[in-house]
Design a protein around this motif. Structure first.
Motif, PDB file in Angstrom:
ATOM      1  N   PHE A   1       0.963  -1.218   0.054  1.00  0.00           N
ATOM      2  CA  PHE A   1       0.054  -0.138   0.017  1.00  0.00           C
ATOM      3  C   PHE A   1       1.004   1.307  -0.015  1.00  0.00           C
ATOM      4  CE2 PHE A   1      -1.859   3.230   2.928  1.00  0.00           C
ATOM      5  CZ  PHE A   1      -2.905   3.793   1.953  1.00  0.00           C
ATOM      6  N   LEU A   2       2.159   1.292   1.002  1.00  0.00           N
ATOM      7  CA  LEU A   2       2.601   2.445   0.956  1.00  0.00           C
ATOM      8  C   LEU A   2       3.409   2.557  -0.625  1.00  0.00           C
ATOM      9  CD1 LEU A   2       4.274   4.525   2.467  1.00  0.00           C
ATOM     10  CD2 LEU A   2       6.161   2.919   3.054  1.00  0.00           C
ATOM     11  N   GLN A   3       3.829   1.631  -1.269  1.00  0.00           N
ATOM     12  CA  GLN A   3       4.483   1.827  -2.709  1.00  0.00           C
ATOM     13  C   GLN A   3       3.498   2.373  -3.537  1.00  0.00           C
ATOM     14  OE1 GLN A   3       6.987  -1.831  -3.726  1.00  0.00           O
ATOM     15  NE2 GLN A   3       6.069  -2.539  -2.062  1.00  0.00           N
ATOM     16  N   GLU A   4       2.271   1.918  -3.458  1.00  0.00           N
ATOM     17  CA  GLU A   4       1.323   2.502  -4.328  1.00  0.00           C
ATOM     18  C   GLU A   4       1.101   4.007  -4.015  1.00  0.00           C
ATOM     19  OE1 GLU A   4      -0.752   0.805  -6.444  1.00  0.00           O
ATOM     20  OE2 GLU A   4      -0.590  -1.380  -6.226  1.00  0.00           O
ATOM     21  N   MET A   5       0.822   4.394  -2.844  1.00  0.00           N
ATOM     22  CA  MET A   5       0.820   5.635  -2.657  1.00  0.00           C
ATOM     23  C   MET A   5       2.053   6.682  -2.868  1.00  0.00           C
ATOM     24  SD  MET A   5      -2.170   6.064  -1.437  1.00  0.00           S
ATOM     25  CE  MET A   5      -2.617   4.793  -2.469  1.00  0.00           C
ATOM     26  N   LEU A   6       3.283   6.024  -2.807  1.00  0.00           N
ATOM     27  CA  LEU A   6       4.264   6.688  -3.234  1.00  0.00           C
ATOM     28  C   LEU A   6       4.648   7.152  -4.704  1.00  0.00           C
ATOM     29  CD1 LEU A   6       7.285   5.141  -0.823  1.00  0.00           C
ATOM     30  CD2 LEU A   6       6.223   7.574  -0.612  1.00  0.00           C
ATOM     31  N   TYR A   7       4.130   6.104  -5.416  1.00  0.00           N
ATOM     32  CA  TYR A   7       4.187   6.150  -6.768  1.00  0.00           C
ATOM     33  C   TYR A   7       3.069   7.344  -7.296  1.00  0.00           C
ATOM     34  CZ  TYR A   7       4.654   4.848 -11.771  1.00  0.00           C
ATOM     35  OH  TYR A   7       4.997   4.784 -13.026  1.00  0.00           O
ATOM     36  N   ARG A   8       2.217   7.504  -6.511  1.00  0.00           N
ATOM     37  CA  ARG A   8       1.222   8.507  -6.902  1.00  0.00           C
ATOM     38  C   ARG A   8       1.934  10.003  -6.921  1.00  0.00           C
ATOM     39  NH1 ARG A   8      -4.597   6.779  -5.547  1.00  0.00           N
ATOM     40  NH2 ARG A   8      -4.525   4.514  -6.170  1.00  0.00           N
ATOM     41  N   LEU A   9       2.936  10.165  -6.374  1.00  0.00           N
ATOM     42  CA  LEU A   9       3.631  11.533  -6.141  1.00  0.00           C
ATOM     43  C   LEU A   9       3.899  12.161  -7.426  1.00  0.00           C
ATOM     44  CD1 LEU A   9       5.896  10.902  -2.894  1.00  0.00           C
ATOM     45  CD2 LEU A   9       3.663  12.084  -2.723  1.00  0.00           C
ATOM     46  N   PRO A  10       4.004  13.241  -7.692  1.00  0.00           N
ATOM     47  CA  PRO A  10       4.324  13.654  -9.234  1.00  0.00           C
ATOM     48  C   PRO A  10       5.686  13.857  -9.289  1.00  0.00           C
ATOM     49  CG  PRO A  10       3.631  15.541  -7.458  1.00  0.00           C
ATOM     50  CD  PRO A  10       3.390  14.304  -6.906  1.00  0.00           C
ATOM     51  N   GLY A  11       6.234  13.690 -10.419  1.00  0.00           N
ATOM     52  CA  GLY A  11       7.546  13.772 -10.761  1.00  0.00           C
ATOM     53  C   GLY A  11       7.881  12.788 -11.979  1.00  0.00           C
ATOM     54  N   PRO A  12       9.129  12.679 -12.082  1.00  0.00           N
ATOM     55  CA  PRO A  12       9.498  11.710 -13.421  1.00  0.00           C
ATOM     56  C   PRO A  12       9.346  10.263 -12.793  1.00  0.00           C
ATOM     57  CG  PRO A  12      11.762  12.634 -12.139  1.00  0.00           C
ATOM     58  CD  PRO A  12      10.338  13.489 -11.730  1.00  0.00           C
ATOM     59  N   LYS A  13       9.077   9.234 -13.807  1.00  0.00           N
ATOM     60  CA  LYS A  13       8.857   7.851 -13.815  1.00  0.00           C
ATOM     61  C   LYS A  13       9.932   7.306 -14.489  1.00  0.00           C
ATOM     62  CE  LYS A  13       5.610   9.179 -10.728  1.00  0.00           C
ATOM     63  NZ  LYS A  13       5.710   9.083  -9.319  1.00  0.00           N
ATOM     64  N   ILE A  14      10.234   5.884 -13.879  1.00  0.00           N
ATOM     65  CA  ILE A  14      10.906   4.787 -15.025  1.00  0.00           C
ATOM     66  C   ILE A  14       9.957   3.870 -15.154  1.00  0.00           C
ATOM     67  CG2 ILE A  14      12.633   3.102 -14.575  1.00  0.00           C
ATOM     68  CD1 ILE A  14      14.038   4.561 -12.061  1.00  0.00           C
TER      69      ILE A  14
END
Length: 311
Positions: A96-109
Motif C-alpha cells: 500500500f505504501l508503495q502504491e501511494m508513493l508512486y502517485r507522487l508527482p515527478g519523473p517515472k521509470i
C-alpha cells in the motif's frame, strides 16, 4: 482495502500508556503481509520474521521449533493456497505504501531489466533461509538476517518509532542502523520513481506467495474467444506482465486491474484448485499477437480473427 487492512493490523494504542510492543494473544498469529512484529502499533507477527526465527532456533531448541514449525507451516500453506500473491495486491501494508508513493508527482521509470527480479531468489536463499540456519553462535542460535540488515518495513515501522518512543535505545545505534536507514531511503525513492519497486526486485515474502499462484484457490482466466487484443490488460498491469502468458505467474499480485479494465470481460476471477493446462500455460501475449498481426496485415491476428475495427 489496503488502507483499511493496514490500519487494522496496526491498531494497538497501548504503547501510549506503556512503552514497548504489544505482546498479547494476537501476536501468536502471523499477519499475511509484510508488517513488522516490533512495530509499536502491530497486533500480529510477521511471517517472514517468524520463518527466520524458526530457522535460527532449530539447533538450540529442536523439539520446540518442530512444533512451532508445524503451526507456521500450516498457517503459511493456508495463506498461500487461499490467497497466493493476492496478499501483495490487497493486504500488504508495505505494498500500500508503495502504491501511494508512486502517485507522487515527478519523473517515472517505465521499465527496469527483468533480470533484476532474480534478486528476490538470492535474498530468499541467503538472508531468509540460509544464513539464519547455518550461521549460528556458540549457543546454537542464528540471527534473523533479512530483518536485521535489509527489511525496509522493519526500519520504517519499528526502528524509527521505537527510537522516538524509547530514548534509551539511542545508545545502541551503530553501523547496521545507518545502513538500514540508507537502504530505506533509497528504496522509498525508487518506489516514487518505479511502481512496486520493492515487490518486483526485493521482496522474498511475495516470492514465496508467488509459488502458490498456479495452484491456489483464486486464479485468473483468459477467454480467447472474446478477447479483442486491445492490450489494456498489459498496459494497466503494475507488475509489467505479459497477459495471458503470465496471468498466473509468481509475479502476479492479483490487483485485478486487467479484469476491471477489460472492455469485453475476457478475464475472469475463478475459484478452483484444479490445474488446467489450457488456462495456466498460455504461451503468448496479447500485445505481441497484435503487433504481429499489424506486421502481417491490417485486421487479422495469427489466430485468424478479424479485428479491422480496432484503432
Amino acid at each position: 482495502m489496503q488502507f483499511l487492512v493496514a490500519v487494522c493490523a496496526n491498531s494497538y494504542l497501548g504503547f501510549l500508556l506503556r512503552p514497548g510492543i504489544y505482546g498479547g494473544w494476537l501476536k501468536n498469529f502471523c499477519f499475511p503481509g509484510l508488517n513488522c512484529y516490533s512495530c509499536p502499533l502491530a497486533l500480529m507477527a510477521c511471517p517472514l520474521g517468524t520463518l527466520q526465527h524458526l530457522l535460527a532456533s532449530v539447533r538450540a531448541l529442536p523439539q520446540t521449533v518442530a512444533r512451532a514449525a508445524l503451526y507456521f507451516g500450516g498457517t503459511f500453506l493456508l495463506y498461500g493456497l487461499l490467497f497466493g500473491r493476492l496478499v501483495c495486491g490487497w493486504i500488504c501494508p508495505f505494498g500500500f505504501l508503495q502504491e501511494m508513493l508512486y502517485r507522487l508527482p515527478g519523473p517515472k521509470i517505465a521499465h527496469l531489466p527483468r533480470t533484476l527480479r532474480h534478486l528476490k531468489f538470492f535474498l530468499l536463499a541467503t538472508l531468509v533461509l540460509g544464513l539464519p540456519f547455518f550461521l549460528v553462535g556458540e549457543v546454537g542460535y542464528g540471527q534473523v538476517w533479512f530483518c536485521r540488515v535489509l527489511c525496509p518495513a522493519g526500519t520504517l515501522e519499528a526502528g524509527l518509532p521505537n527510537l522516538l518512543l524509547e530514548p534509551s535505545l539511542r545508545g545502541l545505534i551503530g553501523f547496521v542502523f545507518y545502513w538500514k536507514i540508507f537502504l530505506l531511503v533509497m528504496i522509498l525513492i525508487f518506489c516514487v520513481l518505479y511502481l512496486r519497486f520493492f515487490c518486483k526486485i526485493f521482496c522474498p515474502l511475495g516470492l514465496l506467495y508467488g509459488f502458490f499462484n498456479r495452484v491456489g484457490l483464486f486464479r485468473l482466466r483468459w477467454q480467447e474467444k472474446s478477447c479483442i487484443r486491445c492490450g489494456l490488460c498489459e498496459a494497466s498491469c503494475p507488475m509489467e506482465l505479459e497477459i495471458p502468458k503470465e496471468i498466473n505467474s509468481r509475479e502476479c499480485i492479483r490487483c485485478l486491474n486487467c479484469l476491471f479494465l477489460c472492455p469485453t470481460k475476457s478475464i475472469t476471477f475463478n475459484k478452483s484448485y484444479r490445474w488446467e493446462k489450457e488456462f495456466d500455460l498460455v504461451p503468448f501475449s496479447v500485445t505481441k499477437i497484435r503487433h504481429e498481426a499489424r506486421r502481417k496485415g491490417p485486421g487479422r491476428d495469427p489466430s485468424g480473427k478479424d479485428h479491422s475495427g480496432l484503432s
